[in-house]
Scaffold this active site. Structure first.
Site, mmCIF file in Angstrom:
data_model
loop_
_atom_site.group_PDB
_atom_site.id
_atom_site.type_symbol
_atom_site.label_atom_id
_atom_site.label_comp_id
_atom_site.label_asym_id
_atom_site.label_seq_id
_atom_site.Cartn_x
_atom_site.Cartn_y
_atom_site.Cartn_z
ATOM 1 N N SER A 1 0.829 -1.225 0.000
ATOM 2 C CA SER A 1 0.000 0.000 0.000
ATOM 3 C C SER A 1 0.857 1.266 0.000
ATOM 4 O O SER A 1 0.375 2.332 -0.349
ATOM 5 C CB SER A 1 -0.923 0.094 1.209
ATOM 6 O OG SER A 1 -1.022 -1.075 1.907
ATOM 7 N N LYS B 1 -9.380 6.118 2.172
ATOM 8 C CA LYS B 1 -9.767 5.027 1.265
ATOM 9 C C LYS B 1 -11.289 4.927 1.212
ATOM 10 O O LYS B 1 -11.956 5.036 2.245
ATOM 11 C CB LYS B 1 -9.187 3.717 1.792
ATOM 12 C CG LYS B 1 -9.695 2.551 0.974
ATOM 13 C CD LYS B 1 -8.924 1.315 1.049
ATOM 14 C CE LYS B 1 -8.729 0.678 2.387
ATOM 15 N NZ LYS B 1 -7.558 -0.205 2.312
HETATM 16 N N1 SAM Z 1 -2.154 1.927 5.572
HETATM 17 C C1 SAM Z 1 -1.700 0.696 6.199
HETATM 18 C C2 SAM Z 1 -0.316 0.407 5.694
HETATM 19 O O1 SAM Z 1 0.073 1.026 4.708
HETATM 20 O O2 SAM Z 1 0.386 -0.411 6.292
HETATM 21 C C3 SAM Z 1 -2.663 -0.452 5.918
HETATM 22 C C4 SAM Z 1 -3.972 -0.300 6.637
HETATM 23 S S1 SAM Z 1 -4.923 -1.768 6.628
HETATM 24 C C5 SAM Z 1 -5.487 -1.835 4.989
HETATM 25 C C6 SAM Z 1 -6.394 -1.308 7.468
HETATM 26 C C7 SAM Z 1 -6.206 -1.125 8.968
HETATM 27 O O3 SAM Z 1 -7.388 -0.523 9.490
HETATM 28 C C8 SAM Z 1 -6.031 -2.423 9.764
HETATM 29 O O4 SAM Z 1 -4.740 -2.471 10.332
HETATM 30 C C9 SAM Z 1 -7.100 -2.337 10.866
HETATM 31 O O5 SAM Z 1 -6.648 -2.766 12.137
HETATM 32 C C10 SAM Z 1 -7.395 -0.842 10.882
HETATM 33 N N2 SAM Z 1 -8.678 -0.491 11.493
HETATM 34 C C11 SAM Z 1 -9.916 -0.933 11.148
HETATM 35 N N3 SAM Z 1 -10.852 -0.387 11.978
HETATM 36 C C12 SAM Z 1 -10.181 0.427 12.837
HETATM 37 C C13 SAM Z 1 -10.590 1.264 13.930
HETATM 38 N N4 SAM Z 1 -11.880 1.351 14.276
HETATM 39 N N5 SAM Z 1 -9.647 1.954 14.604
HETATM 40 C C14 SAM Z 1 -8.331 1.843 14.273
HETATM 41 N N6 SAM Z 1 -7.885 1.074 13.246
HETATM 42 C C15 SAM Z 1 -8.801 0.366 12.544
#
Ligand code: SAM
EC number: 2.1.1.205
Length: 303
Positions: A25, A161
């Site tokens: 990403s 996103k």
């Molecule tokens: N941008 C990151 C990277 O480049 O490494 C990848 C992010 S990953 C696609 C999506 C993240 O959203 C996950 O790690 C998940 O734990 C987090 N997430 C989902 N719901 C969340 C919430 N309510 N609070 C904090 N983090 C959350």
């Protein structure tokens, strides 16, 4: 699928490992920034939903590129439900972005100063029920937006996103009340076959006399009261029905034409190139316990 075949099937996956990024990403944020230059001259940034941390790595590399005097005033705060391994120049917080206490923690780290840039790559665990998944994703974006309105300075930039589902026009029009320009951008590293895109919201301009304030007992609708982005309540007199013009955001595909195609398989990876190990294994993956039980022969399923 083995690591080596994935290296060929997805060049961004391999390039991420070659360049020391924890996830592919990273290239999405790099290509968005290449197009919009939102990381030029920023001092305080927030990375919401940041684990495993490849966006934070990009932020750290971009903000601390040179050894300049103003490095001391720069701050990067990364928030995720999951624990994250440390990243140079990044303060990580393990917290839920939907909880108001998270806002206080970030504000404390900024010592009352506002952020120049907030991004959110958040994605909830998918259930496979598309309507439910889309709804939960929308709620996550709204939570990120709520935090952003409390943290961002006027003129600042918000990137998040999104999944371009049926009702995405509503989000575009809501964001247009708060930002001067709202663009839907698709980086080349985001698979063409996926509905994933990013809203790039430039020039934060909260309505006059509207002061965002997060409270655990407040609904999203109450939060946005007075800034025109809430919905009508049932008791409101409905206006005469007329077809509203659709709110269509500008769409920009970004990443140069020479960048890799994320849907293509590349066979010309040098034959001697060995499969690379992940830069950072997951901290606490949900499958960890299952693997431990399986190793001990205790993984049984009752039917
Ligand atoms: N941008 C990151 C990277 O480049 O490494 C990848 C992010 S990953 C696609 C999506 C993240 O959203 C996950 O790690 C998940 O734990 C987090 N997430 C989902 N719901 C969340 C919430 N309510 N609070 C904090 N983090 C959350």
């Amino acid at each position: 699928m083995g690591k080596s075949s994935k290296d060929k099937r997805d060049l961004y996956y391999r390039k991420a490992k070659e360049q020391g990024f924890r996830a592919r990403s990273a290239f999405k944020l790099l290509q968005l920034d290449e197009q919009f230059h939102f990381l030029d001259n920023v001092t305080r940034v927030v990375d919401l939903c940041a684990a495993p941390g490849s966006w934070s790595q990009v932020l750290s590399r971009r903000l601390f590129e040179g050894d300049t005097e103003d490095n001391a005033s720069k701050r990067i705060v990364a928030v995720d439900l999951q624990p994250m391994f440390p990243i140079d120049n990044v303060t990580t917080i393990q917290a839920d972005i939907t909880h108001p206490k998270t806002l206080n923690k970030i504000m404390d780290l900024f010592e009352g100063e506002k952020a120049d840039f907030v991004c959110s790559d958040g994605a909830p665990d998918v259930t496979g029920l598309h309507d439910l998944d889309e709804y939960v994703q929308q709620q996550l974006i709204l939570s990120a937006l709520q935090l952003t309105t409390c943290l961002l300075r006027e003129g600042g930039v918000f990137v998040a996103k999104i999944f371009r589902g049926r009702d995405i026009d509503m989000l575009y029009s809501q964001l247009s009340y708060l930002f001067e320009r709202v663009v839907c951008a698709k980086p080349r590293s985001s698979r063409g076959t996926s509905l994933e895109s990013f809203v790039v919201c430039i020039g934060y301009k909260p309505p006059q006399n509207w002061k965002p304030c997060l409270d655990v007992n407040m609904s999203v609708e109450d939060f946005f009261q007075g800034c025109e982005i809430g919905r009508l309540s049932l008791s409101d007199k409905l206006p005469d029905y007329k077809e509203e013009p659709r709110s269509i955001a500008e769409f920009i595909s970004c990443g140069g034409l020479d960048s890799f195609d994320s849907d293509a398989t590349y066979h010309d990876v040098p034959a001697d190139s060995t499969a690379l190990d992940p830069v950072q294994p997951p901290t606490n993956p949900p499958y960890k316990r299952a693997l431990e039980l399986k190793r001990k022969g205790m993984f049984t399923r009752t039917i």
